[in-house]
Design an enzyme around this catalytic site. Sequence first.
Site, PDB file in Angstrom:
ATOM      1  N   LYS A  29      42.911  24.619  57.309  1.00  0.00           N
ATOM      2  CA  LYS A  29      43.751  25.435  56.419  1.00  0.00           C
ATOM      3  C   LYS A  29      42.940  25.970  55.235  1.00  0.00           C
ATOM      4  O   LYS A  29      42.019  25.327  54.764  1.00  0.00           O
ATOM      5  CB  LYS A  29      44.914  24.591  55.882  1.00  0.00           C
ATOM      6  N   THR A  66      53.038  24.656  44.544  1.00  0.00           N
ATOM      7  CA  THR A  66      52.396  24.461  45.855  1.00  0.00           C
ATOM      8  C   THR A  66      52.497  23.011  46.342  1.00  0.00           C
ATOM      9  O   THR A  66      51.794  22.628  47.271  1.00  0.00           O
ATOM     10  CB  THR A  66      50.907  24.848  45.762  1.00  0.00           C
ATOM     11  N   GLY A 125      53.359  20.144  48.415  1.00  0.00           N
ATOM     12  CA  GLY A 125      53.906  19.945  49.766  1.00  0.00           C
ATOM     13  C   GLY A 125      53.637  21.074  50.726  1.00  0.00           C
ATOM     14  O   GLY A 125      54.198  21.098  51.825  1.00  0.00           O
ATOM     15  N   THR A 126      52.735  21.994  50.374  1.00  0.00           N
ATOM     16  CA  THR A 126      52.441  23.102  51.311  1.00  0.00           C
ATOM     17  C   THR A 126      51.936  22.582  52.655  1.00  0.00           C
ATOM     18  O   THR A 126      52.343  23.069  53.710  1.00  0.00           O
ATOM     19  CB  THR A 126      51.379  24.068  50.739  1.00  0.00           C
ATOM     20  N   GLY A 127      51.047  21.589  52.606  1.00  0.00           N
ATOM     21  CA  GLY A 127      50.439  21.090  53.845  1.00  0.00           C
ATOM     22  C   GLY A 127      51.465  20.409  54.738  1.00  0.00           C
ATOM     23  O   GLY A 127      51.499  20.634  55.960  1.00  0.00           O
ATOM     24  N   CYS A 128      52.320  19.564  54.128  1.00  0.00           N
ATOM     25  CA  CYS A 128      53.358  18.858  54.904  1.00  0.00           C
ATOM     26  C   CYS A 128      54.310  19.875  55.526  1.00  0.00           C
ATOM     27  O   CYS A 128      54.663  19.784  56.711  1.00  0.00           O
ATOM     28  CB  CYS A 128      54.163  17.921  54.005  1.00  0.00           C
TER      29      CYS A 128
HETATM   30  N1  LIG Z   1      48.630  30.121  47.191  1.00  0.00           N
HETATM   31  C1  LIG Z   1      48.807  30.271  48.509  1.00  0.00           C
HETATM   32  N2  LIG Z   1      49.151  31.470  49.025  1.00  0.00           N
HETATM   33  C2  LIG Z   1      49.361  31.620  50.347  1.00  0.00           C
HETATM   34  N3  LIG Z   1      49.259  30.610  51.231  1.00  0.00           N
HETATM   35  C3  LIG Z   1      48.920  29.382  50.773  1.00  0.00           C
HETATM   36  C4  LIG Z   1      48.681  29.139  49.406  1.00  0.00           C
HETATM   37  N4  LIG Z   1      48.375  27.827  49.237  1.00  0.00           N
HETATM   38  C5  LIG Z   1      48.434  27.274  50.459  1.00  0.00           C
HETATM   39  N5  LIG Z   1      48.736  28.211  51.392  1.00  0.00           N
HETATM   40  C6  LIG Z   1      48.940  27.983  52.823  1.00  0.00           C
HETATM   41  O1  LIG Z   1      49.735  26.795  52.926  1.00  0.00           O
HETATM   42  C7  LIG Z   1      49.351  26.046  54.065  1.00  0.00           C
HETATM   43  C8  LIG Z   1      48.917  24.665  53.610  1.00  0.00           C
HETATM   44  O2  LIG Z   1      47.589  24.753  53.164  1.00  0.00           O
HETATM   45  P1  LIG Z   1      46.904  23.830  52.060  1.00  0.00           P
HETATM   46  O3  LIG Z   1      45.438  24.008  52.234  1.00  0.00           O
HETATM   47  O4  LIG Z   1      47.483  24.119  50.721  1.00  0.00           O
HETATM   48  O5  LIG Z   1      47.417  22.408  52.517  1.00  0.00           O
HETATM   49  P2  LIG Z   1      47.357  21.036  51.743  1.00  0.00           P
HETATM   50  O6  LIG Z   1      46.290  21.049  50.712  1.00  0.00           O
HETATM   51  O7  LIG Z   1      47.233  20.014  52.829  1.00  0.00           O
HETATM   52  O8  LIG Z   1      48.751  20.907  51.019  1.00  0.00           O
HETATM   53  P3  LIG Z   1      49.369  19.630  50.205  1.00  0.00           P
HETATM   54  O9  LIG Z   1      48.297  18.582  50.088  1.00  0.00           O
HETATM   55  O10 LIG Z   1      49.843  20.145  48.902  1.00  0.00           O
HETATM   56  O11 LIG Z   1      50.545  19.177  51.006  1.00  0.00           O
HETATM   57  C9  LIG Z   1      48.256  26.860  54.746  1.00  0.00           C
HETATM   58  O12 LIG Z   1      48.855  27.712  55.708  1.00  0.00           O
HETATM   59  C10 LIG Z   1      47.671  27.678  53.598  1.00  0.00           C
HETATM   60  O13 LIG Z   1      47.016  28.832  54.039  1.00  0.00           O
HETATM   61  C1  LIG Z   2      54.282  11.105  50.591  1.00  0.00           C
HETATM   62  C2  LIG Z   2      53.322  12.250  50.495  1.00  0.00           C
HETATM   63  N1  LIG Z   2      52.778  12.725  51.621  1.00  0.00           N
HETATM   64  C3  LIG Z   2      51.917  13.779  51.576  1.00  0.00           C
HETATM   65  C4  LIG Z   2      51.587  14.352  50.364  1.00  0.00           C
HETATM   66  C5  LIG Z   2      50.572  15.498  50.318  1.00  0.00           C
HETATM   67  O1  LIG Z   2      51.102  16.599  49.781  1.00  0.00           O
HETATM   68  C6  LIG Z   2      52.181  13.816  49.193  1.00  0.00           C
HETATM   69  N2  LIG Z   2      51.907  14.340  47.958  1.00  0.00           N
HETATM   70  N3  LIG Z   2      53.040  12.781  49.291  1.00  0.00           N
END
Ligand SMILES: Nc1ncnc2c1ncn2[C@@H]1O[C@H](COP(=O)(O)OP(=O)(O)OP(=O)(O)O)[C@@H](O)[C@H]1O
Ligand SMILES: Cc1ncc(CO)c(N)n1
Length: 304
Positions: A198, A231, A233-236
């Site tokens: 990502k 942002t 929880g974007t990854g989850c």
């Molecule tokens: N500012 C942004 N604008 C557009 N897309 C974004 C942005 N930030 C994250 N994304 C998208 O969100 C999704 C999650 O990516 P990200 O790299 O942020 O995950 P993450 O770091 O594991 O998230 P988190 O740890 O907060 O749950 C991907 O599809 C990424 O491209």
């Molecule tokens: C419980 C939990 N899982 C995943 C993440 C990553 O965003 C978080 N902040 N908290």
Amino acid sequence: MQRSSGTVAGERDRSLSQPDSLGPGIPVALTIAGSDSGGGAGIQADLKTFQELAVFGTSALTAVTAQNTKGVHGVHPIPAESVTGQIDAVAEDLFPAAVKTGMLFSAEIIEAVAERAAHYGWQNLVVDPVMIAKGGARLLQTEAIQALTARLLPLASVVTPNIPEAEALTGRTIATMSERKEAARHIHSWGVRHVVLKGGHAGNTAQAIDLLYDGSGFTEFAAPWVDTRHTHGTGCTFAAALTAGLARGMRLDEALLLAKRFIQSALTDPLEIGSGHGPTNHWGYNRTYGDLYRIIPSKEAVIL
Ligand SMILES: Nc1ncnc2c1ncn2[C@@H]1O[C@H](COP(=O)(O)OP(=O)(O)OP(=O)(O)O)[C@@H](O)[C@H]1O
Ligand SMILES: Cc1ncc(CO)c(N)n1
């Protein structure tokens, strides 16, 4: 939304067809993850996302965090036997069509999850290798990284690291697109069928580009960068939407497109709650693309 480059805005989502019914036959997904008391990440984000995508959500809790938009204030892992018990309770009765893992915290919990994944032969296993929360709190013990790569990844259909997670997994620094590709190849060599690296942490970019590697080639999923601090929880949320798509029977590339649209809508329609990094908006997708339950008259119809 396009692969390679492009925009999400205004497009209709042609990848998601209506479930046959919301009763018998509705797809079930299982999330194995930690609780975020603040509701933006973890189990809470996963279940909200499943619900928005007409997938019945079930859960196995791995840890309880005391957390809000300002940070993680405490982490309490659940005993591995209890994680196994929750997985068995769901798997033996509700037969999840897709399974997602998030925060797994320890090698012991990873071993327990991997053992159950092999036992049930899950074909749609999405591993989000959660390691460190945005505020810096550790959600995976350093010594558990080896168990993740050696035990869980060979069983997974897809793994979704962000850039810092890919760096921690591979021990490489990732600054350029070619370094991202090298890291994806390296992660793929551990036996996972697809790697989605990502781009949310790339910084200084006009587009958020997620890179898919399937062992033979790369596909980019790109969307305009959204300038927001909300942002959390974007990854989850992204991995949960991907899991929901797989539970609905989509191909991986279709499910990824859905996940990219889902997270883009969740970022561009902010809720603005909390004084720190606020949660994304899990209603955003259906507010952008329509109402799953009202608009589509038949299963042949293409949604939204
Ligand atoms: N500012 C942004 N604008 C557009 N897309 C974004 C942005 N930030 C994250 N994304 C998208 O969100 C999704 C999650 O990516 P990200 O790299 O942020 O995950 P993450 O770091 O594991 O998230 P988190 O740890 O907060 O749950 C991907 O599809 C990424 O491209
Ligand atoms: C419980 C939990 N899982 C995943 C993440 C990553 O965003 C978080 N902040 N908290």
